[in-house]
Write a protein that holds these residues in place. Structure first.
Motif, PDB file in Angstrom:
ATOM      1  N   ILE A 343       0.849  -1.194   0.000  1.00  0.00           N
ATOM      2  CA  ILE A 343       0.000   0.000   0.000  1.00  0.00           C
ATOM      3  C   ILE A 343       0.879   1.237   0.000  1.00  0.00           C
ATOM      4  CG2 ILE A 343      -1.929   1.157   1.137  1.00  0.00           C
ATOM      5  CD1 ILE A 343      -2.399  -1.401   2.739  1.00  0.00           C
ATOM      6  N   ASP A 344       0.612   2.134  -0.935  1.00  0.00           N
ATOM      7  CA  ASP A 344       1.299   3.426  -0.966  1.00  0.00           C
ATOM      8  C   ASP A 344       0.230   4.486  -0.690  1.00  0.00           C
ATOM      9  OD1 ASP A 344       2.854   5.623  -1.314  1.00  0.00           O
ATOM     10  OD2 ASP A 344       3.394   5.223  -3.396  1.00  0.00           O
ATOM     11  N   TYR A 503       3.504  -4.384   3.028  1.00  0.00           N
ATOM     12  CA  TYR A 503       4.468  -3.314   2.840  1.00  0.00           C
ATOM     13  C   TYR A 503       3.715  -1.984   2.775  1.00  0.00           C
ATOM     14  CZ  TYR A 503       8.059  -6.761   1.544  1.00  0.00           C
ATOM     15  OH  TYR A 503       8.953  -7.799   1.549  1.00  0.00           O
ATOM     16  N   ILE A 504       4.112  -1.041   3.616  1.00  0.00           N
ATOM     17  CA  ILE A 504       3.534   0.297   3.580  1.00  0.00           C
ATOM     18  C   ILE A 504       4.593   1.256   3.046  1.00  0.00           C
ATOM     19  CG2 ILE A 504       2.449   2.155   4.886  1.00  0.00           C
ATOM     20  CD1 ILE A 504       0.747  -0.264   4.968  1.00  0.00           C
ATOM     21  N   GLY A 509       3.085   6.335   5.488  1.00  0.00           N
ATOM     22  CA  GLY A 509       3.190   4.977   6.005  1.00  0.00           C
ATOM     23  C   GLY A 509       4.394   4.776   6.893  1.00  0.00           C
ATOM     24  N   PRO A 514       1.215   1.486  13.020  1.00  0.00           N
ATOM     25  CA  PRO A 514       0.343   0.423  12.507  1.00  0.00           C
ATOM     26  C   PRO A 514      -0.822   0.089  13.442  1.00  0.00           C
ATOM     27  CG  PRO A 514       2.642  -0.161  12.194  1.00  0.00           C
ATOM     28  CD  PRO A 514       2.623   1.078  13.038  1.00  0.00           C
ATOM     29  N   LEU A 523      -6.572  -0.465   8.172  1.00  0.00           N
ATOM     30  CA  LEU A 523      -5.949  -1.739   7.832  1.00  0.00           C
ATOM     31  C   LEU A 523      -6.605  -2.834   8.666  1.00  0.00           C
ATOM     32  CD1 LEU A 523      -2.173  -0.691   7.797  1.00  0.00           C
ATOM     33  CD2 LEU A 523      -3.773  -0.747   5.882  1.00  0.00           C
ATOM     34  N   ILE A 531       2.966  -5.808   9.324  1.00  0.00           N
ATOM     35  CA  ILE A 531       3.176  -4.547   8.601  1.00  0.00           C
ATOM     36  C   ILE A 531       4.652  -4.149   8.625  1.00  0.00           C
ATOM     37  CG2 ILE A 531       2.620  -2.081   8.574  1.00  0.00           C
ATOM     38  CD1 ILE A 531      -0.133  -2.864   9.755  1.00  0.00           C
ATOM     39  N   PRO A 533       7.116  -1.066   7.177  1.00  0.00           N
ATOM     40  CA  PRO A 533       7.318   0.192   6.441  1.00  0.00           C
ATOM     41  C   PRO A 533       8.528   0.063   5.513  1.00  0.00           C
ATOM     42  CG  PRO A 533       7.186   0.554   8.827  1.00  0.00           C
ATOM     43  CD  PRO A 533       7.378  -0.915   8.621  1.00  0.00           C
TER      44      PRO A 533
END
Length: 586
Positions: A343-344, A503-504, A509, A514, A523, A531, A533
């Motif tokens: 996720i971006d 992956y953030i 992010g 998280p 999320l 999670i 980063p």
């Protein structure tokens, strides 16, 4: 008054004066003066971020028209923005498309009929052990005979694919490359050594296009109405300035840069290239072009070597751009065996679910709230922004960037505050603010808000608060992201429990807690401990495309073989989105 119907506008702090036509807004005058004002709403008069002082009165620059000679005092803008340039690095073999070849061009002997260009190409092909037909370049021809006469044919050729970018002496001058992640809000740049791949410098800045609107839709609509020139020119000029900053930091010259890569969401990509993004704002919301591009950089006026190249990575869909492709490159999802969610979260939210076998991507309208836009006291990550919050004995305690008094709330702080107020019972599952000593009416427009700092406690003498409307904005943003994740999993045919890692990417992010993101339901809670980063993965991907030609090819494969899911076209999206608006129970 200079001429009939024109007036002088003097900006006091900047000591800059411009002459404008009657009826020009102060915001437009700021643009003409090159001041890069902040206008997240694009000049619609909604955000209140473009305030200026005229004759002692505070006015909205976008709504105030020039009707006489005027002196304008611009108000303090957010400074020292925390822009993330570092990402999780992936080691690759240094084997760039850009090649530096020391060659020897033989002279033409008597009776021979070989052209200078032919002998240059033969010398390069002999050195590369390839048989490439190079596109002729007239600018290089004078250098061939000069180097044969003055240097006995010893020369250095800078080559990329079937292009000879430069031919020069075998001197000690460096050969450089630069990579850029053009985000909707910020731009990050990297200077690389073309011989070794070493990173020499980094630089960043706010995207100057923000004066035309905080999000891509505002900017796309502006370009449809006014053309792309203003938006394209200002982002190109920003890259030129950043190139100067990078080279100054590394004590190098911009003219030694031969290759520049750029990534960005599809709208940023199109506007940088000067493509009118009309296809992005009308159904079916497709890009004008999606393949990777490589062409002469000279037309973009970046100030690099005249023979330099621009490399634009491919895009996946209308709202899943080259920045997402760069992120996939950085985390190497093409070879990842684990089921991975990436996720971006920026001004737009791009989500990809998959592994080496299959990947599906979608886009959600998520970001303006998390970038500080549409939030009453929202601001970007700068000194004075509340970046984190937690409960201590039932009392909310906030951490402020820079350690001083709060002046506003950035995205990571916004999530923490709401998570804490949910746990404290100040906000219920529907998002409603409940009775509490600190839930007050701020003014006639903001009827209900949680007061974080009163004027005496804040850093600028103004109250800092979270309004009921702010909470609704966050619910819309987090609901869209959560719905996108759920529907991607459904499309992939898996449960959320089967996602092995998350992956953030991006600055938001990186600084986001998280636990807070899971608490508000952005999320899935089941993924809280998975999670990871990865920082500015888009910037890392932009670098990888320069460092290794196989990674550049991999980017094309990732873009071509990642499926796109249009959420709005799914009948179940609206129901899923509505379900995700509520906050989870404890």
């Amino acid at each position: 008054m200079a001429d009939l119907n024109t007036y002088r506008v003097f900006f006091i702090k900047e000591k800059t004066e411009v002459t404008v036509k009657e009826g020009t807004t102060v915001l437009e005058a700021e643009r003409i003066a090159g001041l890069s004002p902040d206008a997240p709403c694009g000049g619609a008069g909604k955000c209140g971020k473009c305030m200026v002082k005229i004759n002692g009165a505070v006015e909205k620059a976008c709504q105030t028209k020039i009707t006489a000679d005027t002196e304008v005092e611009t108000l303090e803008k957010e400074s020292e923005h925390r822009i993330l340039v570092k990402g999780t690095e992936r080691a690759v073999t240094f084997s760039p498309e850009l090649e530096i070849l020391d060659i020897e061009i033989p002279p033409c002997t008597v009776g021979e009929n070989s052209s200078d260009w032919t002998r240059l190409c033969e010398a390069i092909n002999s050195r590369r052990k390839k048989d490439i037909i190079f596109q002729p370049k007239l600018e290089i021809l004078p250098a061939i005979s000069r180097l044969i006469k003055e240097k006995n044919g010893k020369a250095r050729a800078i080559v990329s694919g079937n292009q000879i970018l430069d031919l020069k002496e075998q001197d000690g001058r460096p050969v450089l490359m630069a990579a850029f992640d053009i985000g909707t809000t910020t731009v990050a740049g990297y200077l690389l050594d073309g011989k070794t791949g070493e990173q020499l410098a980094t630089a960043s800045a706010l995207n100057t296009q923000t004066e035309y609107g905080a999000d891509v839709i505002m900017r796309a609509n502006y370009s449809l109405e006014h053309g792309t020139e203003e938006l394209s020119t200002c982002i190109r000029e920003l890259l030129r300035k950043l190139i100067g900053t990078l080279c100054e930091a590394a004590k190098k010259s911009p003219e030694d840069i031969y290759q520049v890569s750029v990534v960005g969401n599809t709208c940023m990509h199109h506007l940088f290239l000067g493509i009118v993004p009309d296809s992005l704002v009308h159904a079916p919301y497709n890009p004008a072009i999606s393949q990777g591009l490589m062409f002469p950089a000279e037309k973009f006026h970046l100030g690099i070597h005249p023979g330099g190249q621009l490399v634009a990575l491919p895009v996946i869909a209308g709202f899943v751009g080259a920045d997402t492709v760069a992120c996939l490159l950085a985390v190497n999802l093409e070879e990842e065996k684990k089921m991975t969610l990436m996720i971006d979260i920026g001004t737009n939210g791009e989500i990809v679910l998959g592994n080496e076998k299959r990947r599906i991507a979608c886009s959600t309208a998520a970001g303006p709230a998390f970038e500080g836009a549409k939030i009453a006291c929202g601001m970007r990550g700068a000194d004075g922004a509340i970046e984190h919050a937690h409960l201590v004995d039932g009392k909310l305690e906030c951490k402020v960037i820079g350690g001083g008094r709060p002046a506003g709330i950035c995205g990571s702080g916004l999530i923490d505050i709401i998570a804490c107020l949910l746990d404290a019972g100040v906000i219920d599952e529907s998002g409603k603010l409940l009775e509490n000593p600190r839930v007050v009416q701020i003014d006639e427009n903001t009827k209900k808000a949680y007061l974080l700092a009163d004027p005496l406690e804040s850093g600028d003498g103004k109250p800092v608060y979270l309004s009921q409307k702010d909470i609704r904005e966050v619910q819309l943003a987090k609901g869209a992201i959560a719905a996108g994740i759920a529907l991607l999993a459904e499309q992939m045919g898996i449960t959320l429990e089967e996602v092995e890692q998350v992956y953030i990417a991006g600055a938001f992010g990186n600084y986001m807690d998280p636990a807070g993101a899971c608490r508000i339901g952005m999320l899935p809670g089941v993924l809280k401990d998975r999670i990871i980063p990865v920082g500015n993965a888009a910037g890392e991907g932009a670098k990888l495309a320069l460092l290794n030609k196989e990674e550049l090819k991999r980017a094309e494969r990732l873009a071509r073989h990642t499926e796109f899911l249009e959420l709005a076209a799914l009948p179940e999206f609206q129901d899923q989105f509505v379900d995700e608006l509520e906050f989870p129970e404890i």
